[in-house]
Write a protein that holds these residues in place. Structure first.
Motif, mmCIF file in Angstrom:
data_model
loop_
_atom_site.group_PDB
_atom_site.id
_atom_site.type_symbol
_atom_site.label_atom_id
_atom_site.label_comp_id
_atom_site.label_asym_id
_atom_site.label_seq_id
_atom_site.Cartn_x
_atom_site.Cartn_y
_atom_site.Cartn_z
ATOM 1 N N ARG A 50 -14.164 -13.697 -41.175
ATOM 2 C CA ARG A 50 -14.351 -13.767 -42.723
ATOM 3 C C ARG A 50 -15.606 -13.943 -42.971
ATOM 4 O O ARG A 50 -16.593 -14.479 -42.164
ATOM 5 N N PHE A 51 -15.923 -13.674 -44.240
ATOM 6 C CA PHE A 51 -17.203 -13.852 -44.855
ATOM 7 C C PHE A 51 -17.529 -15.073 -45.455
ATOM 8 O O PHE A 51 -16.622 -15.586 -46.354
ATOM 9 N N ILE A 52 -18.828 -15.841 -45.335
ATOM 10 C CA ILE A 52 -19.278 -16.990 -46.017
ATOM 11 C C ILE A 52 -20.607 -16.628 -46.667
ATOM 12 O O ILE A 52 -21.440 -16.334 -46.030
ATOM 13 N N ALA A 53 -20.571 -16.896 -48.051
ATOM 14 C CA ALA A 53 -21.980 -16.796 -48.661
ATOM 15 C C ALA A 53 -22.516 -17.993 -48.292
ATOM 16 O O ALA A 53 -22.256 -19.189 -48.199
ATOM 17 N N ARG A 62 -31.481 -26.649 -42.860
ATOM 18 C CA ARG A 62 -31.991 -26.727 -44.287
ATOM 19 C C ARG A 62 -31.890 -25.168 -44.757
ATOM 20 O O ARG A 62 -31.782 -25.114 -45.968
ATOM 21 N N ARG A 63 -31.818 -24.237 -43.883
ATOM 22 C CA ARG A 63 -32.001 -22.839 -44.196
ATOM 23 C C ARG A 63 -30.520 -22.221 -44.152
ATOM 24 O O ARG A 63 -29.594 -22.530 -43.607
ATOM 25 N N ARG A 64 -30.480 -21.321 -45.141
ATOM 26 C CA ARG A 64 -29.274 -20.513 -45.530
ATOM 27 C C ARG A 64 -29.400 -19.278 -45.295
ATOM 28 O O ARG A 64 -30.439 -18.562 -45.624
ATOM 29 N N VAL A 65 -28.655 -18.630 -44.590
ATOM 30 C CA VAL A 65 -28.637 -17.194 -44.297
ATOM 31 C C VAL A 65 -27.631 -16.508 -45.657
ATOM 32 O O VAL A 65 -26.678 -17.279 -45.922
ATOM 33 N N ASP A 66 -27.888 -15.396 -45.929
ATOM 34 C CA ASP A 66 -27.005 -14.919 -47.182
ATOM 35 C C ASP A 66 -25.787 -14.802 -46.949
ATOM 36 O O ASP A 66 -24.680 -15.149 -47.576
ATOM 37 N N ILE A 67 -25.476 -14.401 -45.592
ATOM 38 C CA ILE A 67 -23.879 -14.122 -45.306
ATOM 39 C C ILE A 67 -23.699 -14.599 -43.935
ATOM 40 O O ILE A 67 -24.296 -13.901 -43.211
ATOM 41 N N GLY A 68 -22.812 -15.437 -43.615
ATOM 42 C CA GLY A 68 -22.472 -15.827 -42.319
ATOM 43 C C GLY A 68 -21.120 -15.059 -42.026
ATOM 44 O O GLY A 68 -20.327 -15.178 -43.064
ATOM 45 N N GLY A 76 -37.447 -10.672 -44.150
ATOM 46 C CA GLY A 76 -35.987 -10.361 -43.432
ATOM 47 C C GLY A 76 -35.856 -10.363 -41.980
ATOM 48 O O GLY A 76 -35.324 -11.176 -41.283
ATOM 49 N N VAL A 77 -36.413 -9.262 -41.610
ATOM 50 C CA VAL A 77 -36.734 -9.114 -40.152
ATOM 51 C C VAL A 77 -37.616 -10.309 -39.475
ATOM 52 O O VAL A 77 -36.867 -10.646 -38.278
ATOM 53 N N GLU A 78 -38.340 -10.631 -39.923
ATOM 54 C CA GLU A 78 -39.004 -11.730 -39.343
ATOM 55 C C GLU A 78 -38.305 -13.107 -39.150
ATOM 56 O O GLU A 78 -38.249 -13.725 -38.022
ATOM 57 N N ARG A 79 -37.207 -13.216 -40.031
ATOM 58 C CA ARG A 79 -36.472 -14.357 -39.969
ATOM 59 C C ARG A 79 -35.700 -14.277 -38.713
ATOM 60 O O ARG A 79 -35.391 -15.410 -37.837
ATOM 61 N N PHE A 80 -35.226 -13.230 -38.338
ATOM 62 C CA PHE A 80 -34.350 -13.235 -37.294
ATOM 63 C C PHE A 80 -35.331 -13.006 -35.894
ATOM 64 O O PHE A 80 -34.689 -13.818 -34.959
ATOM 65 N N LYS A 81 -36.468 -12.612 -35.991
ATOM 66 C CA LYS A 81 -37.431 -12.584 -34.678
ATOM 67 C C LYS A 81 -37.766 -14.052 -34.611
ATOM 68 O O LYS A 81 -37.949 -14.396 -33.270
ATOM 69 N N ARG A 82 -38.022 -14.671 -35.678
ATOM 70 C CA ARG A 82 -38.177 -16.340 -35.378
ATOM 71 C C ARG A 82 -37.207 -17.270 -35.312
ATOM 72 O O ARG A 82 -37.293 -18.363 -35.000
ATOM 73 N N LEU A 114 -35.048 -18.227 -37.360
ATOM 74 C CA LEU A 114 -34.862 -19.200 -38.443
ATOM 75 C C LEU A 114 -33.393 -18.425 -38.987
ATOM 76 O O LEU A 114 -32.727 -19.412 -39.669
ATOM 77 N N HIS A 115 -32.722 -17.417 -38.833
ATOM 78 C CA HIS A 115 -31.451 -17.018 -39.031
ATOM 79 C C HIS A 115 -30.824 -16.523 -37.733
ATOM 80 O O HIS A 115 -31.509 -15.841 -37.026
#
Length: 226
Positions: A71-74, A87-93, A135-141, A143-144
């Motif tokens: 299921r998708f969670i905003a 504290r961080r939110r990813v757009d869709i989990g 965007g890509v940076e957040r996944f590399k670090r 953070l998401h």
């Protein structure tokens, strides 16, 4: 009970490698099939990035099949993974559809508008931005999608063509591979996007990106809104 199920889910993989791969492929294919409906619903409505993502999640949930194992969670916060920034939110989990498999996301999706106008200074935010907001940076670090081997990005194309942004983003990544001076993150030309498939409405690309201790595979799902 719920807390125990989350602990159990964290102590073992939600899926083995084969099942994870097939489930993520199902997610990508499902999103792709919904994009024409989403475009029809949102086209010419002048919605911003957050509004577009809200509408996308609603339409995904309205059309998801009951038997799908996800299921998708905003605006998902990772409150489960050790070391994740709560504290961080990813757009869709994307979470399991069955509670006994836990409530932690096994696949994260970050959305970006292309271009980011009128924010000229944020032109490259799909890739890299101020305060680690690319965007890509957040996944590399991490953070998401911390510790997740695969994640995704959605690009809302508001002007220009798929090929224009494909070329531009790869140029930004290539430029970073040559000129990056930030020792906390590594960029290489091998992280450029590669084409998977495209049509008049949507395009799918992929990239293999370097994290601090490993790699993350990013699926890029683009929808033409112009």
């Amino acid at each position: 009970m719920l807390r125990d199920s989350n602990r159990r889910a964290q102590s073992r993989p939600l899926f083995n490698n084969l099942k994870r791969g097939s489930t993520i492929l199902l997610i990508i294919n499902f999103i792709e099939t919904i994009l024409p409906l989403f475009r029809l619903h949102c086209k010419d409505r002048r919605l911003n990035e957050e509004e577009l993502t809200q509408e996308l999640v609603i339409i995904l949930l309205q059309n998801i099949k009951f038997e799908f194992p996800f299921r998708f969670i905003a605006e998902y916060r990772d409150i489960h993974t050790i070391g994740a920034d709560r504290r961080r939110r990813v757009d869709i989990g994307v979470v399991p559809s069955e509670t006994e498999k836990g409530t932690n996301s096994f696949f994260c999706i970050e959305a970006k508008c292309l271009p980011t106008l009128p924010f000229v200074k944020r032109e490259r935010e799909y890739v890299i931005g101020g305060n680690n907001n690319g965007g890509v940076e957040r996944f590399k670090r991490e953070l998401h999608g911390k510790e997740l081997p695969e994640n995704a990005m959605i690009g809302y194309i508001n002007s220009q063509s798929f090929n224009y942004w494909f070329t531009s983003i790869n140029k930004w990544i290539n430029d970073l591979s040559v000129s990056n001076t930030d020792s906390s993150i590594t960029w290489k030309k091998t992280e450029e996007l590669t084409k998977v498939r495209l049509n008049d409405v949507s395009a799918i690309y992929k990239s293999h990106n370097i994290r601090k201790n490993d790699f993350v595979y990013i699926h890029h799902i683009w929808i033409k809104m112009n």
